[in-house]
Every structure is written in structure tokens, then in C-alpha cells.
Design an enzyme around this catalytic site. Structure first.
Site, PDB file in Angstrom:
ATOM      1  N   ASP A 181      36.055   9.955 -72.214  1.00  0.00           N
ATOM      2  CA  ASP A 181      36.450   9.125 -73.355  1.00  0.00           C
ATOM      3  C   ASP A 181      35.424   9.196 -74.478  1.00  0.00           C
ATOM      4  O   ASP A 181      35.767   9.045 -75.657  1.00  0.00           O
ATOM      5  CB  ASP A 181      36.614   7.680 -72.908  1.00  0.00           C
ATOM      6  CG  ASP A 181      35.363   7.127 -72.249  1.00  0.00           C
ATOM      7  OD1 ASP A 181      34.675   6.305 -72.876  1.00  0.00           O
ATOM      8  OD2 ASP A 181      35.072   7.511 -71.107  1.00  0.00           O
ATOM      9  N   LYS A 196      40.599   6.593 -64.994  1.00  0.00           N
ATOM     10  CA  LYS A 196      40.093   5.443 -65.731  1.00  0.00           C
ATOM     11  C   LYS A 196      40.527   5.570 -67.192  1.00  0.00           C
ATOM     12  O   LYS A 196      40.077   6.471 -67.903  1.00  0.00           O
ATOM     13  CB  LYS A 196      38.567   5.366 -65.631  1.00  0.00           C
ATOM     14  CG  LYS A 196      37.995   4.143 -66.344  1.00  0.00           C
ATOM     15  CD  LYS A 196      36.484   4.168 -66.317  1.00  0.00           C
ATOM     16  CE  LYS A 196      35.919   3.016 -67.117  1.00  0.00           C
ATOM     17  NZ  LYS A 196      34.468   3.134 -67.290  1.00  0.00           N
ATOM     18  N   TYR A 207      27.792  13.633 -69.609  1.00  0.00           N
ATOM     19  CA  TYR A 207      27.555  12.558 -70.566  1.00  0.00           C
ATOM     20  C   TYR A 207      26.087  12.483 -70.987  1.00  0.00           C
ATOM     21  O   TYR A 207      25.770  12.392 -72.182  1.00  0.00           O
ATOM     22  CB  TYR A 207      27.988  11.211 -69.966  1.00  0.00           C
ATOM     23  CG  TYR A 207      27.657  10.038 -70.861  1.00  0.00           C
ATOM     24  CD1 TYR A 207      28.502   9.682 -71.905  1.00  0.00           C
ATOM     25  CD2 TYR A 207      26.476   9.313 -70.695  1.00  0.00           C
ATOM     26  CE1 TYR A 207      28.194   8.624 -72.753  1.00  0.00           C
ATOM     27  CE2 TYR A 207      26.158   8.256 -71.528  1.00  0.00           C
ATOM     28  CZ  TYR A 207      27.016   7.918 -72.548  1.00  0.00           C
ATOM     29  OH  TYR A 207      26.699   6.885 -73.387  1.00  0.00           O
TER      30      TYR A 207
END
Length: 522
Positions: A303, A375, A268
Site C-alpha cells: 500500500d 490486508k 518497505y
């Protein structure tokens, strides 16, 4: 999940091949991490030894001390030998005093040899080891509190974000969210903190779009949620972010203050904060070793890929990243129950059969990682400001979570991406989650997609594309894949990005007691 409960009938040989390719792609990155250290890894080690506080300008003593060591002897030997050698020579009676003297230029550091080196090694291991024992005690404390108060009565755990910028405003909002049903409180970080190469000190009362991650803020929120756990008769978990330039230090502070989950993704920071890839991979391995020791569940950030890339065309990049994150996590010592691998409900609602495609992607993740909590992230990219449409989308998202057995369900807000949600928005969002889970929480038992239907075929297609991509990455190298924009359409070369100057290749006499102790556990 046993084969008898599988819904997609994935070919086990194909699944094994995907994991084998992820290992092949990940091993060179692990070797790279093992061969290097960073300023944040060394500062985390000093923090585990008990060094805390900051000077009058707010610069942490950990930064001041490491900067002085680095100026004298470089980073490649690690901080432990020169620091504890200086203490043994009588330069100061403790780490804080040594940092103060070093920042004033009144201490000179050396890389000890022979007897001096052995003495410094032993002393540093004792002091850092005491800090790691404190992490162990906090983990045992969590286990006792879960046993005493009880745990959330079901999964998925309801995960809700609270972050006003002011920790003293966050606390009552977090406690109220817990009363309304939240199982996990996430205090997101102030915008831009991931780019700070230091951890702010003390309780903070201002921040933009989030609250600063500091040890004192961790302590205050954990104490508040312990009160809520006692009040509600269930243990309320606390989440923050171990990412950015100070990933290892924040992981250490989280372990010391008994946080329960940490956002900790291997890529990320590279993709969305332009942090140097080498710096990130070195830091994330150390941070995950700390998380493994502390019993912290990590949440990964796949995500985010779907906020920049198309959620249908790029679905396989999410699965690829999940498999890589799994490999890196397990290599660092994390267990399946600690792998909150991320994925999201981000397909454009105008796409035909979008709900069925979302089901396929979520079910694929569930069956690839049957023992991981996972998640599940709500829609953000296609929230338009139409709150009625947004509320419906969030209901669909919650329904997919129920039908596919996700472990951690982030509460979606109908005002997502429009305004910072009001308390009333949060109340409505929690009502949405509770209604769906109460009405359809057991639907997973009855949901069996047709073996050759759209859902099963789509899942197999994504897995096949994942294998093709992993095969390419294993041949060409993960660093090159990142540089080529494979994930989230972000191109991040290995020699670019922030923080590269804080990386050093380890010398033959490099020593880090924290790494040594954590490696022994692994």
C-alpha cells in the site's frame, strides 16, 4: 477459491507464468540471504537463548555482547560458537554475566575448533532450542485461547490502530476499541524506531506518532487483550512491526510474547527508510522463519507504494511486489493463511470510474491469492481534511472490501493525514465499517463483473503489465530493479543505505543454532 467461484476468469497459464517469474527473480535474493548474516540476526539468536535486559545507559545486553564478539573475532563466524565457547571456558555462568563482563572488556572471545567447537555448537543449540520451544508453547497457547473464547465471527477482521506513545494509555484505548468491534489491535511504532539498531528495553511512556516496540510493551498489551478476549468471548489479535534494522529481534520477541500479526515487508525498509537492501533481505528471511514457527500472520506493505506513485499507473508494481512477497514468505516456511499481502484504495477520486478501477485491483489480488487473508488499506493520499468527503471515501473503501472478500480491513479515519484521530473519530469509523459489513457483507455472492467489462479487462491489463515487469526483473535482477526506482519511485542502490556495516558474508565455519532449527522445520 475454486475456479467455480472466480469472478475474473484469469488465464491459469498466465497466473502460473507470473509465479514462475517471481520465483526466478526471488531465488538470487534467497541465495544472497543464505550466504550472509547480520548483527540483528545474531542478536535475535542471543535473545532466543534468553538474553534480555540492558545496561544503565539503556543499551541492550544483546548489543553489548555481540559488539564485543565482533570486535574480537568478527561477525562472519556467527555469535554462537565464540559465546558458548566462552561460557564453557568458565568466563561467566550465564549470558547476562558474560555480556556484562564483555562490555567491561574483561572477556576475550575466540572461534573454537575441534572438540571445543563441537561442545559450543551443542550447548548453543540446547539453549537456543529452549527459546524456540517457548515460541512453540506460545503458539499452542494461542490455539487454545481461540478455541476457548472463540474467534471473530466473520471476515474481514476489523483492524484498528492504537498508539499514543504511552503504553499505559494505549491499553485502555485498545480494550475499548475491542469492545466497539475491533478484531485486531495494531500498536504502531514510534516514528524513527525502524532506524534504531537496538531494541529499547522495558515499558515506555513517550513516543512520537506511535509507541516503542519493546518486549515489555508486547507483554503488557498481550495480557490486556487476553482480558478483553475473555470479556468479549472472542480472541482479540495483536499486531506490531517487525521491520527496520532490528527486524529479526522484534520477530523473536513477538514469538516469545504471542503476538498474532506483524508488519513484515521484504522491501518497505529499503524503499521508505533507506535501509540497505542486502541487510533487509537477510533480516527479512530470518524474521519470516521465526514468524512461520510462531504462527504469526505477516502484513506486507505494498500500500505504501501508492502513497508516492500513481495508483493507476503503478498498480502492476503492487501486484509484482505481492508475488515476490509470496515467494519469499513461502520459501521461509510461511503458509497461505499467514500471508496478509497488502494493497490499498488510493486512486484519485477525480479519476473517471475510480471505484470500478479499485474493484478491479482488489478483485485481482483476491483471485491471485485465494487462500491468503489479504490486508486492505484505506485511502490516505487523497484525504483532504474535508471530513464528510473522507467519511464517504472510507465507506466506498469498506464496500470494495465487502464486495471482494478481503481478509483484514484496516479502519479508515476521516481525519487521516490531518490530525491524530480522536477517540470519537475512531467510533465513527467503526460505525462506518459495521454499517457497510452488516448491510452489504454478503454482496460478494451477487457481484459478478461482466467478462469483457471494464473491471475484468483492467484486471487482465494489470496482470499483463505485472508479467512484463517480472520478466524484466528476472533478467536484470531485483537489486538492480530496486536501484532503478521500480517500486514507489524510490532509487535504492545495493551498496547504499543504512545498516550495510552490520552485514557479513558467512565463513565456512559459520554456525547459528536458530537458523539450523528453523531451517529444519522449513
Amino acid at each position: 477459491m475454486s475456479r467455480t467461484h472466480a469472478k475474473l476468469d484469469l488465464d491459469p497459464v498466465t497466473v502460473r507464468k507470473a509465479r514462475s517469474l517471481a520465483r526466478k527473480a526471488g531465488r538470487p535474493i534467497v541465495r544472497l540471504a543464505q550466504q550472509h548474516t547480520t548483527v540483528s540476526v545474531e542478536r535475535a539468536t542471543l535473545r532466543l537463548a534468553g538474553l534480555s535486559g540492558a545496561d544503565g545507559e539503556g543499551t541492550p545486553w544483546a548489543n553489548r555482547l555481540l559488539d564485543a564478539v565482533r570486535a574480537d573475532v568478527g561477525l562472519e563466524h556467527g555469535a554462537a560458537l565464540p559465546v558458548w565457547d566462552a561460557l564453557a571456558r568458565g568466563e561467566a555462568e550465564d549470558l547476562v554475566t558474560l555480556a556484562q563482563k564483555a562490555s567491561a572488556g574483561s572477556v576475550r572471545f575466540e572461534v573454537p575448533e575441534g572438540v571445543r567447537a563441537r561442545r559450543a555448537r551443542a550447548a548453543s543449540r540446547r539453549q537456543v532450542g529452549a527459546g524456540i520451544k517457548q515460541v512453540d508453547r506460545r503458539r499452542a497457547e494461542r490455539d487454545r485461547l481461540v478455541k476457548r473464547h472463540g474467534d471473530a465471527p466473520r471476515q474481514p477482521w476489523i483492524y484498528l490502530i492504537v498508539a499514543t506513545g504511552d503504553i499505559y494509555e494505549d491499553i485502555p484505548q485498545a480494550q475499548q476499541a475491542a469492545r466497539e468491534g475491533a478484531d485486531v489491535i495494531a500498536v504502531i511504532r514510534s516514528t524513527g524506531q525502524s532506524l534504531l539498531d537496538f531494541v529499547p528495553e522495558g515499558a515506555t511512556r513517550e513516543g512520537f506518532a506511535g509507541t516503542y516496540a519493546t518486549q515489555e510493551n508486547f507483554r503488557l498489551m498481550r495480557a490486556a487483550l487476553d482480558e478483553s478476549s475473555k470479556e468479549l468471548g472472542r480472541y482479540v489479535r495483536l499486531t506490531n512491526y517487525a521491520s527496520g534494522l532490528c527486524m529479526p529481534e522484534i520477530a523473536a520477541l513477538a514469538g516469545l510474547e504471542r503476538l498474532d500479526m506483524m508488519l513484515n515487508d521484504s522491501m518497505y525498509g529499503i524503499l521508505f527508510r533507506d535501509i540497505n537492501p542486502v541487510r533487509t533481505f537477510v533480516d527479512q528471511r530470518f524474521s519470516r522463519q521465526v514468524h512461520a514457527r510462531a504462527g504469526i500472520i505477516i502484513n506486507t506493505g505494498e500500500d505504501n507504494y501508492l502513497t508516492t506513485a500513481d495508483a493507476v499507473e503503478a498498480a502492476h508494481t503492487v501486484t509484482t511486489s505481492q508475488l515476490l512477497n509470496e515467494y519469499f514468505a513461502k520459501e521461509a516456511g510461511l503458509e497461505d493463511w499467514q500471508l496478509g499481502l497488502g494493497h490499498a484504495f488510493e486512486i484519485d477520486p477525480s479519476v473517471p470510474e475510480s471505484f470500478r478501477l479499485e474493484l478491479a485491483h482488489a478483485l485481482l489480488a483476491r483471485e491471485l491469492f485465494p487462500k491468503a487473508p489479504l490486508k486492505w488499506m484505506p485511502p490516505t493520499r487523497h484525504m483532504t481534511g474535508d471530513v464528510f468527503r473522507g467519511y464517504l471515501l472510507d465507506g466506498f473503501f469498506n464496500l470494495v472490501g465487502a464486495m471482494t472478500g478481503q481478509g483484514i480491513l484496516l479502519v479508515g479515519m476521516m481525519t487521516e493525514a490531518v490530525v491524530t484521530p480522536w477517540l470519537s473519530d475512531r467510533d465513527l469509523a467503526l460505525q462506518n465499517v459495521r454499517y457497510v459489513l452488516d448491510a452489504a457483507g454478503g454482496l460478494r455472492e451477487d457481484f459478478h463483473p461482466a467478462p469483457d467489462g471494464l473491471i475484468a479487462n483492467r484486471a487482465r491489463q494489470v496482470l499483463g503489465e505485472t508479467i512484463d515487469l517480472l520478466d524484466k526483473i528476472a533478467d536484470e535482477g531485483l537489486l538492480d530493479a530496486i536501484a532503478d526506482g521500480t517500486f514507489g519511485l524510490m532509487r535504492r542502490p545495493a551498496d547504499g543505505g543504512r545498516g550495510l556495516e552490520g552485514v557479513a558474508r558467512k565463513a565456512d565455519d559459520y554456525y547459528n543454532p536458530a537458523s539450523e532449527i528453523l531451517e529444519e522445520a522449513t
